[in-house]
Design a protein around this motif. Sequence first.
Motif, PDB file in Angstrom:
ATOM      1  N   PRO A  69       0.667  -1.231   0.357  1.00 61.12           N
ATOM      2  CA  PRO A  69       0.147  -0.321  -0.064  1.00 61.12           C
ATOM      3  C   PRO A  69       0.835   1.586  -0.297  1.00 61.12           C
ATOM      4  CG  PRO A  69       0.501  -0.806   2.091  1.00 61.12           C
ATOM      5  CD  PRO A  69       0.605  -1.753   0.751  1.00 61.12           C
ATOM      6  N   GLY A  70       0.147   2.473  -0.103  1.00 61.63           N
ATOM      7  CA  GLY A  70       0.868   3.314  -0.516  1.00 61.63           C
ATOM      8  C   GLY A  70       0.743   4.509  -1.836  1.00 61.63           C
ATOM      9  N   ALA A  71       1.079   5.920  -1.560  1.00 59.55           N
ATOM     10  CA  ALA A  71       0.397   6.691  -3.230  1.00 59.55           C
ATOM     11  C   ALA A  71      -0.978   6.335  -3.528  1.00 59.55           C
ATOM     12  CB  ALA A  71       2.673   6.849  -3.417  1.00 59.55           C
ATOM     13  N   GLY A  72      -1.761   6.057  -3.018  1.00 63.17           N
ATOM     14  CA  GLY A  72      -3.055   5.388  -3.832  1.00 63.17           C
ATOM     15  C   GLY A  72      -2.842   3.998  -5.060  1.00 63.17           C
ATOM     16  N   THR A  73      -1.475   3.077  -4.419  1.00 66.19           N
ATOM     17  CA  THR A  73      -1.287   2.588  -5.658  1.00 66.19           C
ATOM     18  C   THR A  73       0.116   2.341  -6.529  1.00 66.19           C
ATOM     19  OG1 THR A  73      -3.010   1.816  -7.767  1.00 66.19           O
ATOM     20  CG2 THR A  73      -3.443   1.471  -5.388  1.00 66.19           C
ATOM     21  N   ASN A  74       0.532   3.838  -6.740  1.00 69.00           N
ATOM     22  CA  ASN A  74       1.610   3.736  -6.935  1.00 69.00           C
ATOM     23  C   ASN A  74       2.810   3.360  -6.601  1.00 69.00           C
ATOM     24  OD1 ASN A  74      -0.482   5.571  -9.206  1.00 69.00           O
ATOM     25  ND2 ASN A  74       0.504   7.610  -7.404  1.00 69.00           N
TER      26      ASN A  74
ATOM     27  N   VAL B 108       5.790  -3.892  -9.331  1.00 66.53           N
ATOM     28  CA  VAL B 108       5.929  -4.328 -10.722  1.00 66.53           C
ATOM     29  C   VAL B 108       6.265  -3.551 -12.247  1.00 66.53           C
ATOM     30  CG1 VAL B 108       3.686  -5.568 -12.118  1.00 66.53           C
ATOM     31  CG2 VAL B 108       3.538  -5.170  -9.529  1.00 66.53           C
ATOM     32  N   VAL B 109       6.536  -2.443 -12.151  1.00 65.98           N
ATOM     33  CA  VAL B 109       6.885  -1.876 -13.696  1.00 65.98           C
ATOM     34  C   VAL B 109       8.495  -2.548 -13.907  1.00 65.98           C
ATOM     35  CG1 VAL B 109       7.857   0.084 -15.191  1.00 65.98           C
ATOM     36  CG2 VAL B 109       5.352  -0.359 -14.210  1.00 65.98           C
ATOM     37  N   ARG B 110       9.052  -1.518 -12.568  1.00 61.56           N
ATOM     38  CA  ARG B 110       9.904  -2.368 -12.338  1.00 61.56           C
ATOM     39  C   ARG B 110      11.064  -4.004 -12.553  1.00 61.56           C
ATOM     40  NH1 ARG B 110      12.515   2.002 -12.145  1.00 61.56           N
ATOM     41  NH2 ARG B 110      11.805   4.363 -10.867  1.00 61.56           N
ATOM     42  N   SER B 111      10.227  -4.843 -12.305  1.00 62.28           N
ATOM     43  CA  SER B 111      10.224  -6.333 -11.933  1.00 62.28           C
ATOM     44  C   SER B 111      10.467  -6.663 -13.402  1.00 62.28           C
ATOM     45  CB  SER B 111       9.734  -7.331 -11.452  1.00 62.28           C
ATOM     46  OG  SER B 111       7.938  -7.292 -12.119  1.00 62.28           O
ATOM     47  N   ALA B 112      10.910  -7.759 -13.720  1.00 66.33           N
ATOM     48  CA  ALA B 112      11.846  -8.578 -14.651  1.00 66.33           C
ATOM     49  C   ALA B 112      10.127  -9.314 -15.575  1.00 66.33           C
ATOM     50  CB  ALA B 112      12.526  -9.579 -14.135  1.00 66.33           C
ATOM     51  N   PRO B 113       9.768  -8.560 -16.800  1.00 64.79           N
ATOM     52  CA  PRO B 113       8.500  -8.670 -17.391  1.00 64.79           C
ATOM     53  C   PRO B 113       8.850  -9.927 -17.652  1.00 64.79           C
ATOM     54  CG  PRO B 113      10.759  -7.928 -18.753  1.00 64.79           C
ATOM     55  CD  PRO B 113      11.154  -8.530 -17.583  1.00 64.79           C
ATOM     56  N   ASP B 114       8.661 -10.948 -16.584  1.00 69.68           N
ATOM     57  CA  ASP B 114       8.926 -12.785 -17.410  1.00 69.68           C
ATOM     58  C   ASP B 114       7.550 -13.042 -16.821  1.00 69.68           C
ATOM     59  OD1 ASP B 114       9.109 -12.243 -14.773  1.00 69.68           O
ATOM     60  OD2 ASP B 114      10.892 -13.519 -14.376  1.00 69.68           O
ATOM     61  N   GLY B 115       6.511 -12.518 -17.027  1.00 72.91           N
ATOM     62  CA  GLY B 115       5.580 -12.559 -16.068  1.00 72.91           C
ATOM     63  C   GLY B 115       5.132 -13.398 -14.924  1.00 72.91           C
ATOM     64  N   TYR B 116       6.507 -13.565 -13.640  1.00 74.15           N
ATOM     65  CA  TYR B 116       6.110 -14.015 -12.157  1.00 74.15           C
ATOM     66  C   TYR B 116       5.877 -12.942 -11.411  1.00 74.15           C
ATOM     67  CZ  TYR B 116       7.421 -18.225 -13.971  1.00 74.15           C
ATOM     68  OH  TYR B 116       7.750 -19.492 -15.072  1.00 74.15           O
ATOM     69  N   THR B 117       5.424 -11.869 -11.929  1.00 74.77           N
ATOM     70  CA  THR B 117       4.772 -10.796 -10.914  1.00 74.77           C
ATOM     71  C   THR B 117       3.389  -9.522 -11.662  1.00 74.77           C
ATOM     72  OG1 THR B 117       7.140 -10.135 -10.579  1.00 74.77           O
ATOM     73  CG2 THR B 117       6.051  -8.590 -10.123  1.00 74.77           C
TER      74      THR B 117
ATOM     75  N   ASN C  87      -5.341   7.084 -10.831  1.00 70.31           N
ATOM     76  CA  ASN C  87      -3.892   7.991 -10.917  1.00 70.31           C
ATOM     77  C   ASN C  87      -3.217   8.287 -11.712  1.00 70.31           C
ATOM     78  OD1 ASN C  87      -4.419   8.028  -8.253  1.00 70.31           O
ATOM     79  ND2 ASN C  87      -2.557   4.995  -7.845  1.00 70.31           N
ATOM     80  N   ALA C  88      -3.834   7.662 -13.263  1.00 74.27           N
ATOM     81  CA  ALA C  88      -2.507   8.137 -14.920  1.00 74.27           C
ATOM     82  C   ALA C  88      -3.278   9.902 -14.502  1.00 74.27           C
ATOM     83  CB  ALA C  88      -2.902   7.770 -15.612  1.00 74.27           C
ATOM     84  N   THR C  89      -3.921  10.188 -14.441  1.00 69.58           N
ATOM     85  CA  THR C  89      -4.514  11.359 -14.544  1.00 69.58           C
ATOM     86  C   THR C  89      -4.403  12.321 -13.690  1.00 69.58           C
ATOM     87  OG1 THR C  89      -7.013  10.873 -14.037  1.00 69.58           O
ATOM     88  CG2 THR C  89      -6.239  10.720 -15.982  1.00 69.58           C
ATOM     89  N   LEU C  90      -3.681  11.552 -12.466  1.00 72.31           N
ATOM     90  CA  LEU C  90      -4.579  12.561 -11.344  1.00 72.31           C
ATOM     91  C   LEU C  90      -2.540  13.093 -10.837  1.00 72.31           C
ATOM     92  CD1 LEU C  90      -5.619  13.716  -8.394  1.00 72.31           C
ATOM     93  CD2 LEU C  90      -5.185  11.942  -7.787  1.00 72.31           C
ATOM     94  N   TYR C  91      -1.736  12.405 -11.548  1.00 71.80           N
ATOM     95  CA  TYR C  91      -0.545  12.798 -11.279  1.00 71.80           C
ATOM     96  C   TYR C  91       0.430  13.410 -11.827  1.00 71.80           C
ATOM     97  CZ  TYR C  91      -0.978  10.807  -6.813  1.00 71.80           C
ATOM     98  OH  TYR C  91      -1.407  10.920  -4.658  1.00 71.80           O
ATOM     99  N   GLU C  92       0.622  14.279 -11.973  1.00 72.20           N
ATOM    100  CA  GLU C  92       1.842  15.048 -12.912  1.00 72.20           C
ATOM    101  C   GLU C  92       2.728  13.975 -13.770  1.00 72.20           C
ATOM    102  OE1 GLU C  92       2.290  19.356 -13.095  1.00 72.20           O
ATOM    103  OE2 GLU C  92       0.754  19.390 -12.312  1.00 72.20           O
ATOM    104  N   LYS C  93       3.701  14.279 -12.604  1.00 71.63           N
ATOM    105  CA  LYS C  93       4.056  12.769 -13.042  1.00 71.63           C
ATOM    106  C   LYS C  93       4.957  12.192 -12.401  1.00 71.63           C
ATOM    107  CE  LYS C  93       9.665  13.363 -13.409  1.00 71.63           C
ATOM    108  NZ  LYS C  93      11.070  14.279 -12.961  1.00 71.63           N
ATOM    109  N   LEU C  94       4.795  10.763 -12.649  1.00 73.02           N
ATOM    110  CA  LEU C  94       4.895   9.658 -12.556  1.00 73.02           C
ATOM    111  C   LEU C  94       6.136   8.386 -12.954  1.00 73.02           C
ATOM    112  CD1 LEU C  94       2.093   8.110 -12.442  1.00 73.02           C
ATOM    113  CD2 LEU C  94       2.626   8.857 -10.567  1.00 73.02           C
ATOM    114  N   ASN C  95       6.902   8.073 -12.508  1.00 75.76           N
ATOM    115  CA  ASN C  95       8.163   7.532 -12.633  1.00 75.76           C
ATOM    116  C   ASN C  95       7.350   5.854 -14.071  1.00 75.76           C
ATOM    117  OD1 ASN C  95       9.619   8.691 -11.053  1.00 75.76           O
ATOM    118  ND2 ASN C  95       9.566   7.233  -9.552  1.00 75.76           N
TER     119      ASN C  95
END
Length: 152
Positions: A72-77, A83-92, A103-111
């Motif tokens: 939890p935290g930052a409204g699911t961010n 998940v975005v930073r994990s390996a793109p292997d389908g295991y996360t 959040n995609a529309t609420l926050y101007e700058k996301l990582n």
Amino acid sequence: MKLPRRRFLHLAAGAAALPAMSRIAGAQVYPSRPVRLIVGLAAGSSLDILARLMGHWLSERLGQPFVIENRPGAGTNVATEAVVRSAPDGYTLLAVSPANAINATLYEKLNFNFIGDIAPVASIVREPNVMVVNCASLTKRSSPTARRHRAV
């Protein structure tokens, strides 16, 4: 069109080898190790309960544990970025809620770019959402749809 003999032999050998190669190359069994299912809300939330029920069912069906991890935290961010930073292997995997779209529309700058960095796998539940405003805030500048439903 005249096909040179050497070119013809290369094509014939390739055509003969193709059925044999397709039997050798097989797909890997998924999952072959535990899968993490990350939830962006606190333990006990409706999304967490749904993820735990789904994880238990998938574990029984696929024979590998599905570990539910609450971030939890930052409204699911926080969870989405993990998940975005994990390996793109389908295991996360990420359990997505309406908060992710907000959040995609609420926050101007996301990582991360939610639409570009996350790929949908399955839809497991649909839930209705309602937008609520104070009736006094419906002015001439409000949308026609909102003004039309003011009397409701």
